[in-house]
Write a protein that holds these residues in place. Sequence first.
Motif, PDB file in Angstrom:
ATOM      1  N   PRO A   1       0.831  -1.206   0.000  1.00 23.12           N
ATOM      2  CA  PRO A   1       0.000   0.000   0.000  1.00 23.12           C
ATOM      3  C   PRO A   1       0.863   1.252   0.000  1.00 23.12           C
ATOM      4  CG  PRO A   1       0.151  -0.857   2.223  1.00 23.12           C
ATOM      5  CD  PRO A   1       0.890  -1.831   1.333  1.00 23.12           C
ATOM      6  N   PRO A   2       0.333   2.398  -0.406  1.00 25.56           N
ATOM      7  CA  PRO A   2       1.100   3.642  -0.355  1.00 25.56           C
ATOM      8  C   PRO A   2       1.647   3.908   1.047  1.00 25.56           C
ATOM      9  CG  PRO A   2      -0.931   3.964  -1.581  1.00 25.56           C
ATOM     10  CD  PRO A   2      -1.015   2.596  -0.978  1.00 25.56           C
ATOM     11  N   GLY A   3       2.888   4.353   1.080  1.00 21.65           N
ATOM     12  CA  GLY A   3       3.543   4.630   2.350  1.00 21.65           C
ATOM     13  C   GLY A   3       4.333   3.474   2.913  1.00 21.65           C
ATOM     14  N   ALA A   4       4.144   2.279   2.347  1.00 21.54           N
ATOM     15  CA  ALA A   4       4.835   1.097   2.872  1.00 21.54           C
ATOM     16  C   ALA A   4       6.280   1.070   2.408  1.00 21.54           C
ATOM     17  CB  ALA A   4       4.118  -0.173   2.413  1.00 21.54           C
ATOM     18  N   PRO A   5       7.156   0.430   3.177  1.00 16.78           N
ATOM     19  CA  PRO A   5       8.530   0.238   2.724  1.00 16.78           C
ATOM     20  C   PRO A   5       8.606  -0.903   1.709  1.00 16.78           C
ATOM     21  CG  PRO A   5       8.232  -0.812   4.841  1.00 16.78           C
ATOM     22  CD  PRO A   5       6.936  -0.121   4.533  1.00 16.78           C
ATOM     23  N   VAL A   6       9.565  -0.827   0.798  1.00 20.08           N
ATOM     24  CA  VAL A   6       9.855  -1.921  -0.123  1.00 20.08           C
ATOM     25  C   VAL A   6      11.367  -2.066  -0.182  1.00 20.08           C
ATOM     26  CG1 VAL A   6       9.719  -0.340  -2.108  1.00 20.08           C
ATOM     27  CG2 VAL A   6       9.591  -2.795  -2.485  1.00 20.08           C
ATOM     28  N   LEU A   7      11.856  -3.275   0.004  1.00 22.61           N
ATOM     29  CA  LEU A   7      13.293  -3.511  -0.016  1.00 22.61           C
ATOM     30  C   LEU A   7      13.776  -3.603  -1.456  1.00 22.61           C
ATOM     31  CD1 LEU A   7      13.776  -6.171   2.825  1.00 22.61           C
ATOM     32  CD2 LEU A   7      13.555  -3.685   2.984  1.00 22.61           C
ATOM     33  N   VAL A   8      14.896  -2.946  -1.727  1.00 16.80           N
ATOM     34  CA  VAL A   8      15.467  -2.940  -3.070  1.00 16.80           C
ATOM     35  C   VAL A   8      16.959  -3.202  -2.972  1.00 16.80           C
ATOM     36  CG1 VAL A   8      13.751  -1.298  -3.924  1.00 16.80           C
ATOM     37  CG2 VAL A   8      15.932  -0.451  -3.062  1.00 16.80           C
ATOM     38  N   GLU A   9      17.516  -3.771  -4.017  1.00 15.23           N
ATOM     39  CA  GLU A   9      18.960  -3.950  -4.066  1.00 15.23           C
ATOM     40  C   GLU A   9      19.636  -2.582  -4.171  1.00 15.23           C
ATOM     41  OE1 GLU A   9      19.515  -8.161  -6.381  1.00 15.23           O
ATOM     42  OE2 GLU A   9      18.689  -6.483  -7.523  1.00 15.23           O
ATOM     43  N   SER A  10      20.846  -2.502  -3.647  1.00 18.46           N
ATOM     44  CA  SER A  10      21.599  -1.258  -3.730  1.00 18.46           C
ATOM     45  C   SER A  10      23.004  -1.537  -4.247  1.00 18.46           C
ATOM     46  CB  SER A  10      21.677  -0.579  -2.363  1.00 18.46           C
ATOM     47  OG  SER A  10      22.377   0.637  -2.450  1.00 18.46           O
ATOM     48  N   PRO A  11      23.313  -1.019  -5.466  1.00 14.80           N
ATOM     49  CA  PRO A  11      22.491  -0.191  -6.342  1.00 14.80           C
ATOM     50  C   PRO A  11      21.445  -1.013  -7.083  1.00 14.80           C
ATOM     51  CG  PRO A  11      24.571  -0.667  -7.404  1.00 14.80           C
ATOM     52  CD  PRO A  11      24.672  -1.242  -6.021  1.00 14.80           C
ATOM     53  N   THR A  12      20.516  -0.308  -7.726  1.00 17.73           N
ATOM     54  CA  THR A  12      19.466  -0.995  -8.466  1.00 17.73           C
ATOM     55  C   THR A  12      19.004  -0.157  -9.644  1.00 17.73           C
ATOM     56  OG1 THR A  12      17.392  -2.229  -8.236  1.00 17.73           O
ATOM     57  CG2 THR A  12      17.484  -0.079  -7.185  1.00 17.73           C
ATOM     58  N   TYR A  13      18.124  -0.720 -10.442  1.00 15.12           N
ATOM     59  CA  TYR A  13      17.603  -0.114 -11.656  1.00 15.12           C
ATOM     60  C   TYR A  13      16.794   1.152 -11.330  1.00 15.12           C
ATOM     61  CZ  TYR A  13      14.070   0.149 -15.417  1.00 15.12           C
ATOM     62  OH  TYR A  13      13.206   0.556 -16.391  1.00 15.12           O
ATOM     63  N   PRO A  14      17.145   2.335 -11.859  1.00 15.63           N
ATOM     64  CA  PRO A  14      16.414   3.555 -11.533  1.00 15.63           C
ATOM     65  C   PRO A  14      14.939   3.504 -11.891  1.00 15.63           C
ATOM     66  CG  PRO A  14      18.490   4.078 -12.630  1.00 15.63           C
ATOM     67  CD  PRO A  14      18.308   2.592 -12.731  1.00 15.63           C
TER      68      PRO A  14
ATOM     69  N   GLY B   1       9.996  -3.794   8.540  1.00 11.40           N
ATOM     70  CA  GLY B   1       8.658  -4.383   8.477  1.00 11.40           C
ATOM     71  C   GLY B   1       8.152  -4.540   7.053  1.00 11.40           C
ATOM     72  N   ALA B   2       9.035  -4.465   6.088  1.00 11.89           N
ATOM     73  CA  ALA B   2       8.630  -4.561   4.680  1.00 11.89           C
ATOM     74  C   ALA B   2       8.044  -5.935   4.373  1.00 11.89           C
ATOM     75  CB  ALA B   2       9.822  -4.285   3.767  1.00 11.89           C
ATOM     76  N   ARG B   3       7.176  -5.974   3.375  1.00 18.83           N
ATOM     77  CA  ARG B   3       6.572  -7.220   2.919  1.00 18.83           C
ATOM     78  C   ARG B   3       6.872  -7.495   1.449  1.00 18.83           C
ATOM     79  NH1 ARG B   3       6.712  -7.930   7.399  1.00 18.83           N
ATOM     80  NH2 ARG B   3       5.039  -8.325   8.906  1.00 18.83           N
ATOM     81  N   VAL B   4       7.836  -6.737   0.881  1.00 15.08           N
ATOM     82  CA  VAL B   4       8.207  -6.913  -0.530  1.00 15.08           C
ATOM     83  C   VAL B   4       9.707  -6.671  -0.672  1.00 15.08           C
ATOM     84  CG1 VAL B   4       7.834  -6.185  -2.918  1.00 15.08           C
ATOM     85  CG2 VAL B   4       5.954  -6.044  -1.280  1.00 15.08           C
ATOM     86  N   PHE B   5      10.369  -7.526  -1.449  1.00 13.19           N
ATOM     87  CA  PHE B   5      11.764  -7.339  -1.823  1.00 13.19           C
ATOM     88  C   PHE B   5      11.866  -7.494  -3.334  1.00 13.19           C
ATOM     89  CE2 PHE B   5      15.972  -9.677  -2.457  1.00 13.19           C
ATOM     90  CZ  PHE B   5      16.704  -8.503  -2.604  1.00 13.19           C
ATOM     91  N   VAL B   6      12.390  -6.487  -4.034  1.00 11.60           N
ATOM     92  CA  VAL B   6      12.537  -6.522  -5.492  1.00 11.60           C
ATOM     93  C   VAL B   6      13.995  -6.798  -5.823  1.00 11.60           C
ATOM     94  CG1 VAL B   6      12.142  -5.310  -7.659  1.00 11.60           C
ATOM     95  CG2 VAL B   6      10.719  -4.803  -5.676  1.00 11.60           C
ATOM     96  N   CYS B   7      14.237  -7.807  -6.653  1.00  7.27           N
ATOM     97  CA  CYS B   7      15.624  -8.143  -6.970  1.00  7.27           C
ATOM     98  C   CYS B   7      15.752  -8.620  -8.409  1.00  7.27           C
ATOM     99  CB  CYS B   7      16.148  -9.221  -6.021  1.00  7.27           C
ATOM    100  SG  CYS B   7      15.311 -10.809  -6.168  1.00  7.27           S
ATOM    101  N   GLN B   8      16.999  -8.583  -8.896  1.00  7.27           N
ATOM    102  CA  GLN B   8      17.366  -9.104 -10.210  1.00  7.27           C
ATOM    103  C   GLN B   8      18.467 -10.134  -9.984  1.00  7.27           C
ATOM    104  OE1 GLN B   8      18.443  -5.319 -11.998  1.00  7.27           O
ATOM    105  NE2 GLN B   8      16.495  -5.200 -13.095  1.00  7.27           N
ATOM    106  N   PRO B   9      18.108 -11.404  -9.772  1.00 10.22           N
ATOM    107  CA  PRO B   9      19.110 -12.418  -9.414  1.00 10.22           C
ATOM    108  C   PRO B   9      20.096 -12.754 -10.531  1.00 10.22           C
ATOM    109  CG  PRO B   9      16.878 -13.123  -8.823  1.00 10.22           C
ATOM    110  CD  PRO B   9      16.746 -11.945  -9.721  1.00 10.22           C
ATOM    111  N   LEU B  10      19.747 -12.427 -11.788  1.00  9.60           N
ATOM    112  CA  LEU B  10      20.601 -12.801 -12.913  1.00  9.60           C
ATOM    113  C   LEU B  10      21.081 -11.553 -13.644  1.00  9.60           C
ATOM    114  CD1 LEU B  10      21.687 -15.298 -14.495  1.00  9.60           C
ATOM    115  CD2 LEU B  10      19.715 -15.002 -16.024  1.00  9.60           C
TER     116      LEU B  10
END
Length: 498
Positions: free
Chosen positions: A195-208, A244-253
């Motif tokens: 939902p809006p306002g929620a945290p989302v985990l992202v790789e660092s660095p990651t795709y802009p 407390g995030a419930r989403v992680f976005v990644c590019q494993p390959l």
Amino acid sequence: MHERSSVGELAKQLRRELDRYSPGEKLPSSRALVERFRVSPVTVSRALAQLAAEGLVVTRPGAGAFRARPHGRAAPAGDTAWQEVALSADTTADLVPRSVDASGVLVSLAAPSPGVIEFNGGYLHPSLQPERAMAAALSRAGRRPGAWGRPPMEGLPELREWFARSIGGAVTAAEVLITSGGQSALTTALRALAPPGAPVLVESPTYPGMLAIARAAGLRPVPVPVDADGVKPDLLADAFRASGARVFVCQPLFQNPTGAVLAPQRRGEVLRIAREAGAFVVEDDFVRRLVHEDAGPLPRPLAADDVDGVVVHVCSLTKATSPSFRVSALAARGPVLERLRAIQVVDTFFVPRPLQEAALELVGSPAWPRHLRAVSAELKVRRDAMTSALRARLPELALPHIPSGGYHLWLRLPGGTGGTSEAFGPGGESALAAAALRAGVAITPGRPYFSAEPPAGHLRLSFAAVAGTGEIAEGVRRLRAACDEVFSAPDSRPAPGA
């Protein structure tokens, strides 16, 4: 000269000559223009179409092209200042600003000026695209029975089956949705999962582009560092607990921008950590089909090893074909699939059926595996050419990892943390990018790839969007000149003859 630039040059010339003709007067025939300017009939047709779209020319089938008659006086410019208030009012309740920053995406989408070498591109150069195969596929698709009718909302069953097989594991066609490009699929996924306002985990660095999607959806990107083996599991677990995030976005390959591949021992850990956190993993498998010739066997997508519905998988045909061939897939298991489907239907209804039919024709043709083999070989040649040129001319730029897939290299600039010159720290990227553009080469600064403060300055250089190895060598030479302009300390210059 490339067809696109020829069209622009011809349109520019014809635009200058329009004053020679009275309104309504006929212009020279297409054949005369072909002979005079020594261009193809297609170039003439497209240039005239461009002038017609500008309202300068009127074309009449069978009669030719005529100078357009002037319209009435242009309407006075309105006052749109009121919109600034409307777009910004009542923002006190907003969890994040409603404005959208597309600058990080536009860096790799905007076409550079003629003569500028494109080290910032995000797609294959036209010479690497399967243009004939795509044209043939589109032609065959247009003749299929029902090709112009309404497709199933989830996508054509045969295309969903093809994507399911390419993902592998236990993924079935029933768990696949056809979407309009990877960017659209990621947008749908993040809207569905947080939902809006929620945290989302992202790789660092990651795709802009992913950071832009998250922020546009009102989400708060939380960075998790990656190394040569992908995301660090211990830091991923810490980030889930702290945010407390419930989403992680990644590019494993072949991660963008580092080129890292998630190590075998980390794959299961990532899924386990996300499952224990009650979270989803959005897997952006964006360049699996841009593997280099020397890569060896590739690991399966995370989705192929996921039995609990943790992974929402995104994959696309776009990177391996053309920026306009926007056909991709979303795969998910469990109740989340219905939410993904509902959001897609509300947002876009469906992907146009002729494009889906063309995708089926393309991937089912003998030209498809031939194209993938040719691209695989050429990308290795280009990667090696750029790597060698950088080591010879720009040894001060660190290249910690040489990927075996994808279309770019990720370089660290001297300075910043542990460096010797602040001229190339994070703040020096903009100056270097501007100097490079003046020297005739477009590069991508590293800052937009970080959701927080970066540890040092970086550059991303693409070797897929240029014409060939000769252009790579010339681009690196121009970049050397830009570095000499910005980075003037004597000890930072290469040795004579480098």
